[in-house]
Design a protein around this motif. Sequence first.
Motif, PDB file in Angstrom:
ATOM      1  N   ARG A 185       0.859  -1.181   0.000  1.00  0.00           N
ATOM      2  CA  ARG A 185       0.000   0.000   0.000  1.00  0.00           C
ATOM      3  C   ARG A 185       0.892   1.226   0.000  1.00  0.00           C
ATOM      4  O   ARG A 185       1.949   1.258   0.638  1.00  0.00           O
ATOM      5  CB  ARG A 185      -0.966  -0.022   1.168  1.00  0.00           C
ATOM      6  CG  ARG A 185      -0.385  -0.066   2.544  1.00  0.00           C
ATOM      7  CD  ARG A 185      -1.469  -0.274   3.592  1.00  0.00           C
ATOM      8  NE  ARG A 185      -2.543   0.703   3.471  1.00  0.00           N
ATOM      9  CZ  ARG A 185      -3.804   0.488   3.858  1.00  0.00           C
ATOM     10  NH1 ARG A 185      -4.143  -0.692   4.375  1.00  0.00           N
ATOM     11  NH2 ARG A 185      -4.722   1.427   3.726  1.00  0.00           N
ATOM     12  N   LEU A 186       0.459   2.249  -0.719  1.00  0.00           N
ATOM     13  CA  LEU A 186       1.259   3.455  -0.887  1.00  0.00           C
ATOM     14  C   LEU A 186       0.691   4.642  -0.127  1.00  0.00           C
ATOM     15  O   LEU A 186       1.266   5.736  -0.177  1.00  0.00           O
ATOM     16  CB  LEU A 186       1.381   3.792  -2.379  1.00  0.00           C
ATOM     17  CG  LEU A 186       1.978   2.681  -3.254  1.00  0.00           C
ATOM     18  CD1 LEU A 186       1.997   3.107  -4.715  1.00  0.00           C
ATOM     19  CD2 LEU A 186       3.377   2.299  -2.797  1.00  0.00           C
ATOM     20  N   PRO A 193       0.768  11.032   2.575  1.00  0.00           N
ATOM     21  CA  PRO A 193      -0.435  11.671   2.004  1.00  0.00           C
ATOM     22  C   PRO A 193      -0.499  11.627   0.486  1.00  0.00           C
ATOM     23  O   PRO A 193      -1.569  11.439  -0.094  1.00  0.00           O
ATOM     24  CB  PRO A 193      -0.331  13.118   2.522  1.00  0.00           C
ATOM     25  CG  PRO A 193       0.449  13.012   3.795  1.00  0.00           C
ATOM     26  CD  PRO A 193       1.445  11.909   3.569  1.00  0.00           C
ATOM     27  N   GLY A 194       0.674  11.754  -0.172  1.00  0.00           N
ATOM     28  CA  GLY A 194       0.673  11.760  -1.629  1.00  0.00           C
ATOM     29  C   GLY A 194       0.292  10.433  -2.241  1.00  0.00           C
ATOM     30  O   GLY A 194       0.018  10.354  -3.443  1.00  0.00           O
ATOM     31  N   GLY A 195       0.266   9.385  -1.423  1.00  0.00           N
ATOM     32  CA  GLY A 195      -0.074   8.067  -1.943  1.00  0.00           C
ATOM     33  C   GLY A 195      -1.483   7.639  -1.625  1.00  0.00           C
ATOM     34  O   GLY A 195      -1.843   6.468  -1.856  1.00  0.00           O
ATOM     35  N   THR A 196      -2.313   8.552  -1.129  1.00  0.00           N
ATOM     36  CA  THR A 196      -3.685   8.193  -0.783  1.00  0.00           C
ATOM     37  C   THR A 196      -4.412   7.626  -2.003  1.00  0.00           C
ATOM     38  O   THR A 196      -4.373   8.184  -3.099  1.00  0.00           O
ATOM     39  CB  THR A 196      -4.430   9.427  -0.250  1.00  0.00           C
ATOM     40  OG1 THR A 196      -3.757   9.899   0.919  1.00  0.00           O
ATOM     41  CG2 THR A 196      -5.873   9.095   0.089  1.00  0.00           C
ATOM     42  N   GLY A 197      -5.040   6.471  -1.793  1.00  0.00           N
ATOM     43  CA  GLY A 197      -5.777   5.818  -2.873  1.00  0.00           C
ATOM     44  C   GLY A 197      -4.918   5.028  -3.830  1.00  0.00           C
ATOM     45  O   GLY A 197      -5.421   4.541  -4.850  1.00  0.00           O
ATOM     46  N   ARG A 198      -3.648   4.880  -3.506  1.00  0.00           N
ATOM     47  CA  ARG A 198      -2.744   4.176  -4.416  1.00  0.00           C
ATOM     48  C   ARG A 198      -2.257   2.864  -3.798  1.00  0.00           C
ATOM     49  O   ARG A 198      -2.026   2.769  -2.592  1.00  0.00           O
ATOM     50  CB  ARG A 198      -1.537   5.052  -4.786  1.00  0.00           C
ATOM     51  CG  ARG A 198      -1.919   6.309  -5.551  1.00  0.00           C
ATOM     52  CD  ARG A 198      -0.687   7.151  -5.854  1.00  0.00           C
ATOM     53  NE  ARG A 198      -1.038   8.436  -6.423  1.00  0.00           N
ATOM     54  CZ  ARG A 198      -1.117   8.703  -7.721  1.00  0.00           C
ATOM     55  NH1 ARG A 198      -0.869   7.727  -8.601  1.00  0.00           N
ATOM     56  NH2 ARG A 198      -1.442   9.891  -8.150  1.00  0.00           N
TER      57      ARG A 198
END
Length: 480
Positions: A124-125, A129-134
């Motif tokens: 999970r990324l 914060p920049g990886g939310t939903g990734r």
Amino acid sequence: MTTTHEFWLAGRRASGETAFEVRHPHDGSLVATVGVPTDAQVEEAVAAAAAAVPVFGATPAHQRAAALDHVAKRLAERTEEIARLITAENGKPIKWARGEVGRAVSVFRWAAEEARRTNGETMRLDTDPGGTGRYAIVRRFPRGAVLGIAPFNFPLNLVAHKVAPAIAVGAPIILKPAPATPLSALVLGEILAETDLPAGSWSVLPVENAKMPALVQDGRLPVVSFTGSDKVGYQIMDSVPRKHVTLELGGNAAAVVLADWSSEADLDWAASRIALFANYQGGQSCISVQRVIADASVYDRLVEKVVAKVKAQVTGDPYDEATDVGPLVDENAAKRVESWVEDAVAKGAKVLTGGSRDGAAYAPTVLAELPADAILAKAEVFGPVLSLHRVEGTEEAFAAVNDSAFGLQAGVFTHDVQTAFRAHRELEVGGVVIGDAPSYRADQMPYGGVKDSGVGREGVRYAMDDFTFEKVLVLTGLDL
């Protein structure tokens, strides 16, 4: 009249315009003649391998695993036939040839299992914060077609260590067997032809050594896996600096016997293992015992036992079930070993047993007081010769192991677990074996060295990693 063996071009039988002879090292008798691919046939095989890269890489795991399972099964069924072929072309005693077939069976079985369970990984990324939903999926994909260059000393099993991992990951492979021992690889080709692997996914080409540089430098073969001498290995690496090259090269393996390994039973075991594994393939193994480094407190007793057990090694016809030590691969190899022993003796070494040559056979030999400037003190002998060295304490013993250009494996005879961990930390080798000779290898474990012993690792899963690269898939906009 001897039939000329065909080779395997992109999965099918093919004949060349010329041929070479394979002779039995023990008596020089003709074993077979083998066809040599023409330049046009080599080009056809390389083009087919390059074309097969996307096709083979996309095959389902079950198809590759089933092919590997089939090879393991058929090798096991044909054990005696193939073992006798190994003895014919290589000269190793029949009991060791049977063991080699058994190991090759295990290599293909391991590869089938790894092909089924190589799943990659996920991560999970949204840990930042920049990886939310990734979310990321990491998988490995073949680097491309592989050029596998195999040596003569294990003409089936070291071929298996190149072919099986390549098939497991879906990487087409062109295999070049050693000119002295191509027959085992050609039989493996027979078995591979019984599978449904895609056309072009494999070839077995007994190419002349003079043609090897062109194959090595061909850009359509981005991976080169070589097992052989350090001189040739590093020439290959230097010639193709942008390729992915794995090298399994030479060794100067040491067996260390420390002060706590001191009972009669301990020393009997150490001497038995040292004598066996200094000579078991005629010394023609990168992890054969070449140096014995013994603490002064046990040295004299150990020397007596080692010499007795080396003298007890049975030499002779490799087809004889009683034979422990057969000939070297050819007479030139035995002459080289003879010259190195003569060099050592001229510089002050003492021969405790052996020291004589008969054709391609060299007698199991033990040397003491080997001077540091002897060739045998620095180079890999690749023959049935070991030297004995007296040291004072563990620190001096480990320093002696590390005083070598090579670093493949070492054996340490000790009962002390702290010393075992120290050896693991301090010895400049790719593998440390505690309580046994350095010659132990399980075919699933990572195997390789440091310094002039090479780069990369064999052992099925580790070779699969070498033949592939990681590719990341990032999924976006997910509710995790």
